[in-house]
Design an enzyme around this catalytic site. Structure first.
Site, mmCIF file in Angstrom:
data_model
loop_
_atom_site.group_PDB
_atom_site.id
_atom_site.type_symbol
_atom_site.label_atom_id
_atom_site.label_comp_id
_atom_site.label_asym_id
_atom_site.label_seq_id
_atom_site.Cartn_x
_atom_site.Cartn_y
_atom_site.Cartn_z
ATOM 1 N N TYR A 173 -62.457 -46.326 -16.717
ATOM 2 C CA TYR A 173 -62.212 -44.893 -16.883
ATOM 3 C C TYR A 173 -60.721 -44.592 -17.022
ATOM 4 O O TYR A 173 -60.260 -43.979 -17.978
ATOM 5 C CB TYR A 173 -62.774 -44.113 -15.683
ATOM 6 C CG TYR A 173 -62.418 -42.654 -15.734
ATOM 7 C CD1 TYR A 173 -63.196 -41.761 -16.451
ATOM 8 C CD2 TYR A 173 -61.266 -42.172 -15.107
ATOM 9 C CE1 TYR A 173 -62.845 -40.427 -16.554
ATOM 10 C CE2 TYR A 173 -60.902 -40.839 -15.203
ATOM 11 C CZ TYR A 173 -61.697 -39.981 -15.923
ATOM 12 O OH TYR A 173 -61.344 -38.671 -16.033
ATOM 13 N N ASP A 542 -48.671 -38.290 -6.102
ATOM 14 C CA ASP A 542 -49.471 -38.372 -7.319
ATOM 15 C C ASP A 542 -49.019 -39.551 -8.172
ATOM 16 O O ASP A 542 -47.842 -39.690 -8.465
ATOM 17 C CB ASP A 542 -49.305 -37.044 -8.080
ATOM 18 C CG ASP A 542 -49.720 -37.164 -9.536
ATOM 19 O OD1 ASP A 542 -50.731 -37.836 -9.790
ATOM 20 O OD2 ASP A 542 -49.037 -36.590 -10.387
ATOM 21 N N HIS A 544 -50.359 -40.413 -11.260
ATOM 22 C CA HIS A 544 -50.711 -40.334 -12.683
ATOM 23 C C HIS A 544 -49.438 -40.264 -13.500
ATOM 24 O O HIS A 544 -48.864 -39.202 -13.696
ATOM 25 C CB HIS A 544 -51.597 -39.112 -12.946
ATOM 26 C CG HIS A 544 -52.949 -39.241 -12.329
ATOM 27 N ND1 HIS A 544 -53.177 -38.930 -11.014
ATOM 28 C CD2 HIS A 544 -54.126 -39.662 -12.836
ATOM 29 C CE1 HIS A 544 -54.460 -39.144 -10.744
ATOM 30 N NE2 HIS A 544 -55.059 -39.593 -11.827
#
Lengths: 662, 332
Positions: A173, A542, A544
């Site tokens: 994913y 985070d 990402h």
């Protein structure tokens, strides 16, 4: 059969879930129970970033992050609250947890035991896939070898003690989110599975004859993009390649064990902030892509919310995603037929092409020593950064159409977003404070000696190589907290920092726009006396990093000097780096929703250091109200997912630095 | 923008003397600035530094090696150890520039871990700019700035040939980091740079036999190329693992030994002098060519001028000599 192609019995639908959790265990529990009441058939737990990276809610790095992207779970009481009145012997729970998977599974097992449910009755999945964390998602903590050891501990433990558990969900994913092509998605995911299986096979406590069962428990978590025909074939190709690996590499011949089992969350990368209602259609088509082929149909499906690129979805937004699945499963005739593509030359040929390219790519990774080596030498990361760069470039140049973004941009006013920030969910700022209060109360109420002894037990088994699970379950019962458990592992294993992959990534092709900005950068260099230098950093937890990486590569390609320090930086570190490096501008990227707290912190520290004249730009999922407040606080520019034109952003940077230098 | 002229230079000199990090950063920006009025200020600053006595004896160490050899993580481990004894540390890390755009990605390396980022360590990344495989123009001046503040100055470069020569001239000890695996040594031998490093470290010693093998190869190759006179330094080949923090003490011992031996034998002083000469000659030759250099009497004349006493930095001498060349080649 020619007369009636229908199945004798209609298939059972896939597991219908929604990835959710926020604010607190109590609030998330209420949400889960209402989702189950409206027909959701399994749970998918989103944890907040401190929990995912092993910090208690009161840790300095947790500031601004508690309860933001998921639920904070610090100890067994939090876990028990999360599943209050949800009988765990009958629930199927998927937990998106990786670096700290062993710990959260221990807490889950302990909470179940409190309910009177024994481990062998539990069903569900721990994501537990660390390799893609290094490549894309960024919530790794420990070095690869130590992480793989823990992964294999969880596999070995569950195969023996929690036989219905999926100990690992190999994620392709996040590779697609990071820009992977279908071939890369297939090959890297398989390489990743091989790394885990090889590690499990090498263990003394896993007898050769259970390898088939281990193989059978490994599941996958795939992405589904908008090119849904290709995605269907991707799923078919993976099904075939997984079977090949099982038979040839691991000598497994039991067909049930060889089955390729996977869940899906459809694409977030392709969801647009412009005309966000279009995402409703995109999501439905993507869901179709992974359910259409019966032979390669997903086992469970999670759909994102249409307004994900704007902020956190509200209950109504999640309901719409749920209904989309229910229409597909219960209203259409999809589940009444055998595989629709049987005998289709087109689908066969496309599948075969993907399969053969993926075999080649997999072989390449295996030859360089497998997935762990290909993380450490940055091969996979670099390949992803390059693919992502090409994708963005294709959108920028209009070669890849995104309706409402680079084609058919004209739009009537949308009643769905007319209320501005009321069309997304805002996490109450009091959530963090209340969670910290509960944590402090829990700590003062527990027996410290017992907790300390249990932690020592965890440390001992890390050092002498015993499976970490039994000691962790004991620690969960003894009141050890998430931060304490992870700190113990950090002490023994050390902390890891993965290669960013941007250093040697090939950049964008020359284009007219890029050339023009490059000329302006050269002119600016004359004015400045040296090349413009930009710091790109991600404050907070985070991980990402895809957006920040693309900005870094592009800035280099237009002729700037870029200091890219990667993820998980404290505001203090960012400001220190800005000063030491003598940069002209600071770029911050935050997607976790903690932007307000962290950006202000950076601005204040810059001013304190006498760097108040260094402009700051911010990129992320930032609602309009927050953006206005940040601008008022001194942020020069704010970019959100709708700003896909990197060349334009680079032009802005030249303006901003030029103005500041005047 | 800050003001120009000596007021600013005075302020920077004071700031550097006090170890003020904002002043260090500003000084590094200044010596990197190509605008003519800024260059004048930079020369003043460097002259000021050349004439000011330092309260400490700075030591410069170069860390070089092929990409992926683990230079940064090894440096990270060294810094951790040195920080334990409270030593002040300045680092310049040089990365290549894109030949096409002139841009560069810097700092994409193992980051200094939390402790090392505290006030005692200063890290500046520099792009090599148009110098293919070489050091940044500002590296020499940057090292001078950092040496005025810190006891230890590290210069990390990606080793692809040219940079070894340049960094060797700039530092007191050059450490070459190799990684286990065949092929490397042969390439370095071909490049003729195996004689430059003072210490070899085979990193990733945790790989066991592979590291041992590479060490063996390096040792035998070095045995062939160098037959040291008595008293000369014989480069050791060490094993280390930055990841497991193994062999770091041994490396520090080797650094100390090389320094002591250099001080005692006078080699260190001679090396610094010849390094400065080489820098001056290279800078002039790059700008004016061999022909220009000959007009003022060649490398020998440069050496003499550098040796002449005076309150000037080598940078000022280079500028002065450059002007003389310009006058000499001007027709009429």
């Amino acid at each position: 059969m020619p007369n009636n192609p229908k199945l004798e019995q209609t298939d059972r639908p896939w597991m219908i879930r929604t990835y959710s959790g926020h604010s607190s265990a109590q609030a998330s529990n209420a949400l889960y129970r209402s989702n189950l009441a409206s027909g959701q058939t399994g749970l998918s737990v989103a944890f907040d970033l401190p929990t995912q990276t092993g910090y208690d809610s009161d840790h300095a790095l947790a500031r601004g992050e508690v309860g933001k992207v998921g639920v904070p779970i610090c100890h067994i009481d939090d876990m028990a609250t999360l599943f209050d009145q949800i009988p765990l012997d009958r629930m199927n729970t998927s937990m998106t947890i990786n670096a700290t998977a062993a710990w959260l599974l221990a807490l889950y097992t302990a909470a179940a035991e409190r309910q009177g449910v024994s481990p062998d009755q539990l069903q569900g999945t721990t994501q537990n896939d660390i390799i893609k964390e290094y490549l894309s998602r960024g919530t790794y903590v420990f070095p690869p070898e130590a992480s793989i050891r823990m992964t294999s501990d969880v596999v070995a433990y569950t195969v023996a003690e929690i036989p219905k558990w999926n100990p690992i969900n190999i994620c392709s994913y996040h590779l697609q989110e990071a820009g992977a092509t279908p071939v890369q998605e297939i090959a890297f995911a398989m390489a990743n599975a091989v790394a885990v299986l090889d590690a499990v096979r090498a263990r003394d406590d896993v007898p050769e004859e259970t390898l088939g069962r281990v193989f059978g428990r490994i599941s996958f978590f795939l992405n589904a993009g908008i090119r849904f025909v290709e995605e269907t074939c991707k799923c078919r190709a993976m099904t075939a390649l997984w079977g090949e690996l099982g038979r040839e590499r691991y000598g497994i011949d039991d067909a049930r064990m060889l089955r390729f089992r996977y869940g899906v969350q459809v694409n977030s990368l392709g969801l647009s902030e412009a005309q966000p209602e279009n995402n409703i259609v995109r999501i439905a088509l993507e869901a179709l892509g992974v359910t259409l082929s019966r032979d390669a149909r997903t086992r469970s499906l999670q759909l994102p919310a249409w307004n994900e690129a704007l902020g956190l979805p509200r209950p109504w937004d999640q309901q719409l995603s749920l209904r989309t699945q229910q229409i597909l499963a219960y209203e259409t005739d999809l589940l009444e037929y055998p595989d629709l593509f049987e005998g289709s030359h087109v689908v066969e040929a496309l599948t075969e092409e993907l399969l053969s390219d993926a075999r080649g790519e997999l072989q390449k990774v295996l030859e360089m020593g497998g997935a762990v080596s290909a993380v450490e030498n940055a091969y996979m990361k670099q390949a992803l950064v390059e693919s992502h760069t090409l994708r963005i470039q294709a959108i920028e140049r209009g070669e890849q159409s995104v309706v409402g973004v680079n084609r058919f941009e004209e739009t009537a006013d949308s009643p769905l977003t007319a209320d501005g920030d009321a069309s997304i969910l805002k996490v109450d700022d009091s959530a963090e404070r209340e969670q910290v209060e509960r944590l402090l109360a829990f700590r003062s109420g527990r027996n410290d000696d017992e907790a300390k002894a249990a932690l020592q037990g965890v440390e001992d088994c890390l050092k002498n190589g015993d499976n970490i699970m039994p000691a962790s379950i004991r620690a969960a019962h003894a009141g050890v907290t998430t931060g304490e458990w992870a700190d113990t592992l950090r002490r023994v294993f050390g902390e890891y920092r993965a290669p960013t992959g941007v250093g040697s990534a090939r950049g964008t092709l020359a284009s007219e726009g890029t050339e023009a900005v490059r000329t302006r950068v050269d002119a600016l260099s004359e004015t400045l006396g040296r090349r413009p230098k930009i710091l790109v950093g991600k404050p907070g937890l985070d991980g990402h990093s895809n957006g920040a990486e693309q900005i870094a590569v592009k800035a280099r390609d237009v002729g700037m000097e870029v200091v890219y320090d990667g993820i998980r930086l404290t505001p203090e570190e960012i400001v220190q780096s800005a000063r030491d490096e003598g940069v002209h501008v600071v770029g911050l990227s935050i997607l976790s929703g903690s932007h307000s707290v962290l950006v202000r912190d950076v601005l204040e520290r810059l001013t304190k250091e006498g760097l108040g004249d260094v402009p700051v730009i911010v990129g992320g999922i930032i609602p309009d109200d927050d953006a206005a407040a940040l601008r008022a606080a001194g942020v020069a520019r704010i970019y959100t997912p709708k700003d896909f034109d990197l060349t334009r952003i680079m032009g802005d940077l030249v303006d901003i630095v030029g103005e500041a230098a005047r | 923008m800050s003001g120009h002229g000596s007021g600013r230079v005075e302020r920077l000199l004071e700031g550097l003397a006090a170890g003020d990090r904002t002043a260090i950063s500003e000084a590094l920006n200044l010596v990197d600035d190509r605008r003519s009025e800024q260059r004048q200020a930079a020369l003043e600053l460097l002259d000021g530094l050349a004439t000011r006595p330092l309260p400490h004896a700075p030591y410069r160490v170069g860390i070089t090696g092929a990409p992926g050899a683990g230079k940064s993580s090894l440096l990270n481990a060294l810094v951790e150890k040195l920080r334990a004894s409270d030593a002040g540390i300045g680092i310049i890390a040089v990365d290549p520039s894109s030949q096409r755009s002139g841009g560069a990605l810097l700092g994409d390396r193992m980051r200094l871990s939390g402790g090392a980022r505290e006030s005692g360590v200063f890290l500046r990344s520099m792009a090599a700019r148009d110098r293919l495989g070489g050091l940044a123009d500002a590296t020499q001046a940057g090292a001078t700035v950092l040496s005025s503040v810190f006891e230890w100055v590290f210069i990390e470069t990606v080793g692809i040939g040219q940079s070894e020569c340049e960094v060797a001239q700039l530092v007191d000890t050059l450490v070459f980091v190799a990684q286990p695996g065949a092929g490397d040594t042969l390439q370095f031998m071909k490049a003729g740079i195996l004689e430059l490093p003072d210490i070899f470290v085979v990193n990733k010693a945790d790989t066991g036999p592979a590291a041992e093998r590479t060490r063996g190869e390096l040792e035998s190759t070095l045995g062939l190329t160098a037959s040291p006179e008595p008293g000369d330094w014989r480069p050791p080949v060490l094993l280390a693992s930055a990841q497991d923090r193994q062999g770091i003490d041994t490396l520090l011992d080797a650094l100390a030994e090389h320094r002591d031996q250099g001080l005692k034998s006078g080699r260190l002083e001679a090396r610094r002098q010849s390094g400065e000469q080489a820098f001056a000659v290279d800078s002039l030759a790059r700008r004016y060519g061999e022909y220009g250099l000959e007009r003022i009497g060649g490398a020998q004349a440069v050496a003499q001028r550098l040796a002449a006493p005076g309150p000037r930095s080598i940078f000022a001498v280079v500028l002065e000599l450059g002007r003389e060349i310009e006058r000499a080649v001007k027709p009429g």
